[in-house]
Every structure is written in structure tokens, then in C-alpha cells.
Design a protein around this motif. Structure first.
Motif, PDB file in Angstrom:
ATOM      1  N   VAL A 110       5.161   3.223   2.551  1.00 43.93           N
ATOM      2  CA  VAL A 110       4.818   1.954   1.927  1.00 43.93           C
ATOM      3  C   VAL A 110       4.629   0.917   3.030  1.00 43.93           C
ATOM      4  CG1 VAL A 110       5.507   0.181   0.275  1.00 43.93           C
ATOM      5  CG2 VAL A 110       6.255   2.553  -0.065  1.00 43.93           C
ATOM      6  N   ILE A 111       3.516   0.204   2.948  1.00 42.70           N
ATOM      7  CA  ILE A 111       3.195  -0.819   3.941  1.00 42.70           C
ATOM      8  C   ILE A 111       2.887  -2.127   3.212  1.00 42.70           C
ATOM      9  CG2 ILE A 111       1.591  -1.490   5.776  1.00 42.70           C
ATOM     10  CD1 ILE A 111       0.936   1.605   5.948  1.00 42.70           C
ATOM     11  N   PHE A 112       3.533  -3.210   3.656  1.00 40.93           N
ATOM     12  CA  PHE A 112       3.180  -4.555   3.212  1.00 40.93           C
ATOM     13  C   PHE A 112       2.321  -5.152   4.333  1.00 40.93           C
ATOM     14  CE2 PHE A 112       6.936  -3.969   0.566  1.00 40.93           C
ATOM     15  CZ  PHE A 112       6.552  -4.561  -0.619  1.00 40.93           C
ATOM     16  N   PRO A 113       0.993  -5.081   4.217  1.00 44.71           N
ATOM     17  CA  PRO A 113       0.133  -5.535   5.316  1.00 44.71           C
ATOM     18  C   PRO A 113       0.295  -7.011   5.658  1.00 44.71           C
ATOM     19  CG  PRO A 113      -1.124  -4.244   3.732  1.00 44.71           C
ATOM     20  CD  PRO A 113       0.216  -4.511   3.127  1.00 44.71           C
ATOM     21  N   ASN A 114       0.756  -7.824   4.730  1.00 42.88           N
ATOM     22  CA  ASN A 114       0.898  -9.256   4.989  1.00 42.88           C
ATOM     23  C   ASN A 114       2.279  -9.641   5.502  1.00 42.88           C
ATOM     24  OD1 ASN A 114      -1.698  -9.881   4.363  1.00 42.88           O
ATOM     25  ND2 ASN A 114      -1.296 -10.456   2.263  1.00 42.88           N
ATOM     26  N   ILE A 115       3.103  -8.647   5.837  1.00 36.24           N
ATOM     27  CA  ILE A 115       4.426  -8.933   6.392  1.00 36.24           C
ATOM     28  C   ILE A 115       4.575  -8.164   7.695  1.00 36.24           C
ATOM     29  CG2 ILE A 115       6.919  -8.768   6.062  1.00 36.24           C
ATOM     30  CD1 ILE A 115       6.468  -8.903   3.071  1.00 36.24           C
ATOM     31  N   VAL A 116       4.843  -8.870   8.770  1.00 40.20           N
ATOM     32  CA  VAL A 116       5.066  -8.219  10.054  1.00 40.20           C
ATOM     33  C   VAL A 116       6.311  -7.343   9.936  1.00 40.20           C
ATOM     34  CG1 VAL A 116       5.618  -8.595  12.478  1.00 40.20           C
ATOM     35  CG2 VAL A 116       3.966 -10.080  11.328  1.00 40.20           C
TER      36      VAL A 116
ATOM     37  N   GLY B  61      -4.963   4.515   0.312  1.00 46.51           N
ATOM     38  CA  GLY B  61      -3.710   4.100  -0.325  1.00 46.51           C
ATOM     39  C   GLY B  61      -3.900   3.524  -1.715  1.00 46.51           C
ATOM     40  N   GLU B  62      -2.818   3.565  -2.468  1.00 41.34           N
ATOM     41  CA  GLU B  62      -2.771   2.905  -3.773  1.00 41.34           C
ATOM     42  C   GLU B  62      -2.133   1.538  -3.562  1.00 41.34           C
ATOM     43  OE1 GLU B  62      -0.194   3.127  -7.855  1.00 41.34           O
ATOM     44  OE2 GLU B  62      -0.515   4.982  -6.766  1.00 41.34           O
ATOM     45  N   ILE B  63      -2.766   0.484  -4.049  1.00 38.70           N
ATOM     46  CA  ILE B  63      -2.267  -0.872  -3.841  1.00 38.70           C
ATOM     47  C   ILE B  63      -1.555  -1.346  -5.090  1.00 38.70           C
ATOM     48  CG2 ILE B  63      -2.898  -3.267  -3.348  1.00 38.70           C
ATOM     49  CD1 ILE B  63      -5.272  -2.119  -1.748  1.00 38.70           C
TER      50      ILE B  63
ATOM     51  N   VAL C 112       0.860  -1.170   0.000  1.00 36.47           N
ATOM     52  CA  VAL C 112       0.000   0.000   0.000  1.00 36.47           C
ATOM     53  C   VAL C 112       0.905   1.231   0.000  1.00 36.47           C
ATOM     54  CG1 VAL C 112      -1.814   1.257   1.213  1.00 36.47           C
ATOM     55  CG2 VAL C 112      -1.748  -1.245   1.326  1.00 36.47           C
ATOM     56  N   PHE C 113       0.698   2.099  -0.979  1.00 36.72           N
ATOM     57  CA  PHE C 113       1.462   3.335  -1.093  1.00 36.72           C
ATOM     58  C   PHE C 113       0.570   4.486  -0.644  1.00 36.72           C
ATOM     59  CE2 PHE C 113       3.707   0.434  -3.654  1.00 36.72           C
ATOM     60  CZ  PHE C 113       4.997   0.912  -3.812  1.00 36.72           C
ATOM     61  N   ILE C 114       1.030   5.216   0.364  1.00 34.87           N
ATOM     62  CA  ILE C 114       0.271   6.341   0.900  1.00 34.87           C
ATOM     63  C   ILE C 114       1.123   7.601   0.776  1.00 34.87           C
ATOM     64  CG2 ILE C 114      -0.894   7.296   2.916  1.00 34.87           C
ATOM     65  CD1 ILE C 114      -1.214   4.356   3.900  1.00 34.87           C
TER      66      ILE C 114
END
Length: 96
Positions: free
Chosen positions: A20-26, A75-77, A8-10
Motif C-alpha cells: 500500500v502506497i500513499f503517494p501524497n505522503i512522504v 494498482g487499485e486506488i 494505491v493497493f498493489i
């Protein structure tokens, strides 16, 4: 092995910077000074995290694309695909 992740790009307000967030990675967070730099940083983070810890199951979390869209509506995914050489796989250690 082949992996696919969503990032996700915010965009920061009043700035060219992106988070940038990778929601599926801690711990999967990075940033960039512009969109192109954020993409580069996201690729670098993803490769580093997978190579460093390929068998330690802190990822993937089981969020669907729809859940990610709900969590980050602003965010843009972007989908990232990466291949990691099997030489980076760590052997499973016995549990005693």
C-alpha cells in the motif's frame, strides 16, 4: 480537521499480500497479508502519520488522482478520509 488521501493497493504476484502506497505522503508505505489487512494497515498508518506530524509539512504532496493513476497503472486506488482531533495539532514554532 478533515483529511482525504488516496492509497494505491498493489497485489503481490503469487501471494495474497498487498503493498500500500500513499503517494501524497512522504514515507507513506505499508503492507498487508491480504486485502482486508492492507486496508486496516493503511488506516492505521494514515492516522499515525497525521497525529504524529500534523503541522510538519511533509504532506500532502500535490499529486492529482490522474497523476497517481498514471504513476501506478497496475494498482487499485482507494480513497481514505480521516478526521483528526485538534488536540493533536502541534503549535507552530517560531523561526529565528
Amino acid at each position: 480537521m478533515h483529511y482525504k488521501f488516496y492509497a494505491v493497493f498493489i497485489k503481490e504476484k503469487d501471494s495474497p499480500d498487498y503493498n500500500v502506497i500513499f503517494p501524497n505522503i512522504v514515507g507513506g508505505r505499508t503492507c498487508g497479508v491480504n486485502y482486508q489487512n492492507a486496508i486496516y494497515m493503511a488506516n492505521d498508518l494514515l492516522k499515525m502519520m497525521l497525529e504524529d506530524n500534523i503541522n510538519n509539512a511533509q504532506y500532502p504532496l500535490s499529486l492529482t488522482l490522474e497523476q497517481i493513476k498514471e504513476m501506478y497503472p497496475e494498482g487499485e486506488i482507494k480513497e481514505f478520509e480521516i478526521d483528526i482531533d485538534d488536540k493533536f495539532k502541534k503549535p507552530n514554532e517560531p523561526i529565528y
